[in-house]
Design a protein around this motif. Sequence first.
Motif, PDB file in Angstrom:
ATOM      1  N   GLU A  56       0.845  -1.188   0.000  1.00 18.89           N
ATOM      2  CA  GLU A  56       0.000   0.000   0.000  1.00 18.89           C
ATOM      3  C   GLU A  56       0.875   1.230   0.000  1.00 18.89           C
ATOM      4  OE1 GLU A  56      -2.990   0.124   2.999  1.00 18.89           O
ATOM      5  OE2 GLU A  56      -3.748  -1.831   2.354  1.00 18.89           O
ATOM      6  N   TYR A  57       0.342   2.274  -0.662  1.00 16.83           N
ATOM      7  CA  TYR A  57       1.106   3.512  -0.706  1.00 16.83           C
ATOM      8  C   TYR A  57       1.237   4.062   0.701  1.00 16.83           C
ATOM      9  CZ  TYR A  57      -0.092   3.015  -5.585  1.00 16.83           C
ATOM     10  OH  TYR A  57      -0.249   2.524  -6.834  1.00 16.83           O
ATOM     11  N   CYS A  66       2.929   3.034   3.253  1.00 14.10           N
ATOM     12  CA  CYS A  66       2.969   2.127   4.397  1.00 14.10           C
ATOM     13  C   CYS A  66       4.345   2.144   5.052  1.00 14.10           C
ATOM     14  CB  CYS A  66       2.581   0.716   3.994  1.00 14.10           C
ATOM     15  SG  CYS A  66       3.841  -0.101   3.033  1.00 14.10           S
ATOM     16  N   ARG A  93       8.739  -4.896   5.474  1.00  9.90           N
ATOM     17  CA  ARG A  93       7.489  -5.622   5.222  1.00  9.90           C
ATOM     18  C   ARG A  93       7.752  -6.817   4.295  1.00  9.90           C
ATOM     19  NH1 ARG A  93       3.759  -2.857   7.668  1.00  9.90           N
ATOM     20  NH2 ARG A  93       4.056  -0.614   7.885  1.00  9.90           N
ATOM     21  N   MET A 140      -2.319 -10.716   3.852  1.00 11.47           N
ATOM     22  CA  MET A 140      -1.165 -10.154   4.537  1.00 11.47           C
ATOM     23  C   MET A 140      -1.380  -8.654   4.692  1.00 11.47           C
ATOM     24  SD  MET A 140       1.930 -12.101   2.697  1.00 11.47           S
ATOM     25  CE  MET A 140       2.527 -13.662   3.303  1.00 11.47           C
ATOM     26  N   PRO A 141      -0.901  -8.088   5.806  1.00  8.82           N
ATOM     27  CA  PRO A 141      -1.124  -6.669   6.009  1.00  8.82           C
ATOM     28  C   PRO A 141      -0.388  -5.805   4.979  1.00  8.82           C
ATOM     29  CG  PRO A 141       0.067  -7.663   7.854  1.00  8.82           C
ATOM     30  CD  PRO A 141      -0.245  -8.749   6.911  1.00  8.82           C
ATOM     31  N   PHE A 142      -0.992  -4.699   4.654  1.00  9.24           N
ATOM     32  CA  PHE A 142      -0.389  -3.678   3.789  1.00  9.24           C
ATOM     33  C   PHE A 142      -0.134  -4.136   2.361  1.00  9.24           C
ATOM     34  CE2 PHE A 142       0.611  -2.162   8.031  1.00  9.24           C
ATOM     35  CZ  PHE A 142       0.189  -0.840   7.931  1.00  9.24           C
ATOM     36  N   ILE A 143      -0.823  -5.174   1.942  1.00 11.08           N
ATOM     37  CA  ILE A 143      -0.677  -5.598   0.549  1.00 11.08           C
ATOM     38  C   ILE A 143      -1.750  -4.913  -0.272  1.00 11.08           C
ATOM     39  CG2 ILE A 143      -0.793  -7.533  -1.051  1.00 11.08           C
ATOM     40  CD1 ILE A 143       1.637  -7.644   0.663  1.00 11.08           C
TER      41      ILE A 143
END
Lengths: 121, 675
Positions: free
Chosen positions: B161-162, B164, B170, B227-230
């Motif tokens: 994600e932009y 992050c 990550r 998964m987080p922030f993908i």
Amino acid sequence: MINVLVVDDAAFMRLAIKNVLEKSGFKVVADAKNGQEGIEKYLEYRPDIVTMDITMPDMTGIEALKKIREADPTAKVVMISAMGQERMVKEAIINGAKSFIVKPYKEEHITQTLLKIASDK
Amino acid sequence: MAVQNSGDSLLEMFIFETLQNTEQLEQIILDTEKEDGFSNNAINEIFRIMHTIKGSAAMMSYPEIASLAHKAEDLFYFIRENKDVKYSCSHVSDLILLCMDYINNEVSGIRENRDPNADESNRLIEELDNYLCKLKGASTDTTNSEKMLAHISYKAIFYFEYGCEMENIRAYSIIRDMREYAYDIVTVPENVLDNDETTNIIRKSGFLVYFTSDKAYSELQSLFMNMPFIRDIDLTLTDVDICLQAENENTTSGRVTVESESEKIKNEETLIKQDNHSSGQSIISINISKLDKLMNLVGEVVISESMVANNPDLKGLELQSFQKEALQLHKIIVEMQDLVMSMRLVPLTTTFQKTHRIVRDMSKKLGKEVNLELSGEDTEVDKSIIEHLSDPLMHLVRNCIDHGLESEEVRIALNKPAIGTITLEAYNSGSNVYILVHDDGRGLNKEKILEKARNNNILTKPESEMTDKEICSLIFLPGFSTNAEVSEFSGRGVGLDVVMQNITSIGGSVSVESTEGMGTTVTMKIPLTVAIIDGMNIKVGAKNFTIPITAIRESFKPENGSIFMDTEGNEMIMVRGECYAIMKLHKQWDIETEVTELSDGILIMVEQEEKRRCIFADCLLGQQQVVVKSMPDYIKRIKKVEGLSGCTLLGDGSISLILDPAWLINSEIKYGKGE
């Protein structure tokens, strides 16, 4: 309902995170203002997820993370970090933190990350 | 990446490479059988080949091939990881050879746009599976067998994600989490944790991960999305070998770019090519049709050169410098011609090696042990000829084992070595290549052959006049087959006449020699090339003909008195005590010419397979290398012209027809009325 423990030395941050989470349907079961207290609260409440500030007096978030993971290897800890703390974040990740959120964060960063991690396994 | 027949060159490459791989695989298996068991090297090699086939087949969207190769890979993975597991080497070989045949067949089918045979693939997979289960059951090492669940190769590009932040860390945590279910992880950029610079690369191009996993595509997709922030994930099936190369390339250039889909395809294509050539940078593969074209062009150049040099406009002119340059040009052209010819030459090795497989399969089925000896495999033959050689050779070898060699008991009783030997031999002689197939079996029974020939009415002349060799040659006639029972291998209803047909179609000849009880030798005589021959140009009326020099014994003016008539009034000629029939080309073809008397023209004695005949023509034009061109299609469509093996252009631009020596010898002579 996902139970969360918020660990942060700044009362403002604890409140801010709590607000965001409760608005999105999480339940903040407890909060702690340093690492040592965090460990104790974790063992007491056994939350689904812990949000852990990295820089705290007495015991850093990383020390607390290690201790918690030692006590419960399945513990899910998400680090809250400030910009420019790459070295610390790396250490946290190597030591088993599930993910991390960089301050200043967007609200959905927190909620989505926690949602995803909670649903994991 | 699913490339549905996109890019013919990619497909060509896939077919080429896969066939090459299966060939190599066959070789390995046959080699190991000799050594009684797979060596570690062999197992690794087989594993690798299956892996490669699987990867490229999946990329080209041939799921049948991919899944079969995958299964075979599983089996060898298991064998590799469980060193002490007991398996039947011969059974595994059988299985793998079957798979290979299937893959070969499918891959050739792609060219013909045949539909894949999924049933057969499933059947083979099941068979492999059953055997694998059996092995697993026998193996006590459960941890290993669990690990061995074969892995599918994937390529994943993660986009974060932009905003992050700390994308490199990550990325690292992704890898950390993936380790639970993914293996052989390779990332681009690598060392994300130690190098904060990588953050920018990941931000720009995503985080590229190659890995293998036993998890299914959809399962992985949902795992990753969770998964987080993908922000996004681009997951594709791929082949790890290629990817490792890609990774190398990318890291050396220090940056990663996410190419457009078409660029990616192109990239992988070149990678495959590189893979192919890595063994020998100095060798490239060329499409055979290009060589054919080149050959043709060189042929044209040869003709144009002689048209220019012998141009009638130049007649009578004093052109010293021109002649000198023309000579130089000629020299270069001849050299070029030789070079192009040599480019088309291929050693017989692969063709010979293929017989190993036949021998193996048959000796297993028939319970006859056979010793196969090869010699002169490095003899080189024109590529177009090799293609016609494979089938006859296989046919002959099959015949040797099935009909020629006796069973072990009989051999021992006859005081012969218990194991029969088949020898394949090739050598060069003049402009011909000789290929001999010899067995030390029972030999041909001439009585039986004659009897059979009599029954089938294929005798062409009285039995008493036939030489041993002629009797033996009867087996190559259509409609002849001495084996009463049809066996799986040799008796497919087609006889050895197919061999004869195949070989004569490329201008060769077949002969057989046999000593009863001692064995049989079949000799195939094959021209080195069919593209350029040395020919003698002759003239009949206004027409030009060319006779291959190799078929000509001599040419001479008939002496008076040597000509006589046979009982039917046909002209014969006596040369050095031997009698020869005379074929007059102008009568044969109905060509108008002023030269009709034997004394005015010239006789050319042609020979093939020890048969001779004299051909009568007006005059000789001279010897020349000619480029053989097949008859134009429009002529072939109208009717099949007998006796011509092609045509060529002469130096003055006129057309000359090339006479087929076999026809000159064997066709019926037309005698004009009143002669």
